[in-house]
Design an enzyme around this catalytic site. Structure first.
Site, PDB file in Angstrom:
ATOM      1  N   ILE A 200       0.929  -1.302   0.176  1.00  0.00           N
ATOM      2  CA  ILE A 200       0.038  -0.044   0.143  1.00  0.00           C
ATOM      3  C   ILE A 200       0.970   1.146  -0.100  1.00  0.00           C
ATOM      4  CG2 ILE A 200      -1.841   1.367   1.348  1.00  0.00           C
ATOM      5  CD1 ILE A 200      -2.972  -1.133   0.221  1.00  0.00           C
ATOM      6  N   HIS A 201       0.706   1.983  -1.036  1.00  0.00           N
ATOM      7  CA  HIS A 201       1.522   3.266  -1.053  1.00  0.00           C
ATOM      8  C   HIS A 201       0.935   4.442  -1.718  1.00  0.00           C
ATOM      9  CE1 HIS A 201       2.785   1.881  -4.950  1.00  0.00           C
ATOM     10  NE2 HIS A 201       3.237   3.023  -5.175  1.00  0.00           N
TER      11      HIS A 201
END
Ligand code: UDP
Length: 349
Positions: A200-201
């Site tokens: 997740i980024h």
């Protein structure tokens, strides 16, 4: 001899550039110089990829990072223009959709140096994403538009690119080339328990405290059912700290590409908001849940390999549970034959 300058700066660009750089290196008529903008600079976000994938050392490292979008793109534009004036290349190659992509393309085009955009034509149709702005502008000023999919070709046609004096070609996805080239060197994980692989980024998920909280809660619930392994992106780590959120999962530092391939081979399913991971899940016949409202890789959603989820905790948990039951096969062929770089080199030279 054709002098080519490749401009890159972020993790996915190192992976995309690796196989094309190798093909250019082996071609007697091409000479490539790399400019690393420095957008990603930690050794596990940059150097490790150059080492693992034998990417030639950049001649220039601009060390431009940790700035807002305007300042970062502006600094890159200024520094790149100076190098292009000195080096006078025949062509500039840029990849994907980062600030480094846009700055490189803009610097070259203003100097009338043709630009090749690898991974052209992708659209999320969400103008709030910085990546979408970078892609659209880069496409419009590039001369060679190397698309990874038919959907990307259609996007360009719908935007009137047929009327421009440019070369548009579906060459397939250079990330599929990379995946095939490095598969045998993959480093398997050190643990043997079943797990899901999560990354997740995206700014839209990390920067908003309520969204990030909902994602963290979902992953913490899932980790009680099956191990959740997260190579944690520095931006996500920064926002978790800022918002006081705790991930009760198997957190690891960002890993190299070979470790990533090893985990992709063994994972039960993938949960991500990364562009690259969505396809890599498919390349490894793994089902994927993408925590985004839309994706550029629409063909994966159409064939059922990828499910989109909002940031609602219950929705994420339910969709991941469902995806763990699904079987995925690498069919249809969506991303070319694994020889995208050969097609690119032939067209360029
Ligand atoms: N990746 C990696 N190590 C990690 C996380 C991701 O090597 O710890 C790889 C991943 O396998 C994919 C690429 O980085 O090839 C995706 O990059 P990222 O998610 O940063 O960017 P995006 O694809 O969303 O632009």
């Amino acid at each position: 001899m054709k002098n080519i300058i490749t401009i890159l700066g972020a993790r996915p660009q190192f992976i995309k550039a690796a196989t094309l750089s190798k093909a250019l290196d082996e071609h007697p008529e091409a000479q490539e110089i790399l400019i690393h903008t420095g957008q990603h600079f930690d050794s596990n976000m940059s150097e490790i990829f150059f080492n693992q994938m034998s990417i030639p050392e950049p001649k220039y490292n601009l060390a431009i990072n940790n700035l807002g979008h305007g300042a970062m793109t502006g600094e890159m534009l200024k520094a790149t223009e100076k190098i292009l004036l000195d080096e006078k290349p025949d062509l500039v190659v840029v990849y994907g959709d980062t600030n480094s992509t846009l700055a490189g393309a803009l610097a070259a085009t203003k100097l009338h140096i043709p630009v090749a955009h690898v991974e052209a034509g992708l659209r999320s149709f969400n103008m709030h994403m910085p990546e979408e702005i970078n892609r659209i502008l880069t496409d419009r000023i590039s001369s060679f538009l190397f698309c990874p999919t038919e959907a990307a070709i259609n996007n360009l046609h719908n935007e009137g690119f047929k009327n421009f004096d440019v070369i548009i070609k579906n060459v397939g996805d250079v990330m599929f080339d990379a995946c095939r080239t490095f598969a045998l060197k993959a480093k398997p994980p050190q643990f043997s328990d079943p797990f899901i692989l999560v990354t997740i980024h995206r700014a839209e998920n990390t920067n908003d405290p309520s969204k990030l909280k909902a994602i963290v809660e979902a992953l913490n619930i899932l980790h009680q059912e099956i191990k959740v392994v997260i190579p944690l992106h520095p931006r996500t780590a920064q926002y978790l700290k800022k918002y006081g959120l705790t991930l009760k999962c198997a957190i690891v530092e960002p890993v190299g590409y070979l470790e990533m391939l090893g985990m992709l081979q063994k994972a039960k399913a993938i949960v991500t908001d990364s562009g690259g991971l969505q396809k890599e899940a498919y390349f490894h016949s793994k089902s994927c849940v993408t925590i985004r409202d839309q994706t550029e890789w629409v063909e994966l959603v159409e064939c059922g390999a990828n499910i989109l989820s909002s940031t609602n905790t219950a929705e994420i948990v339910q969709k991941v549970r469902y995806s763990l039951e699904k079987t995925i096969s690498l069919n249809p062929i969506l991303y070319g034959d694994g020889h995208a770089v050969d097609k690119i080199v032939n067209l360029l030279l």
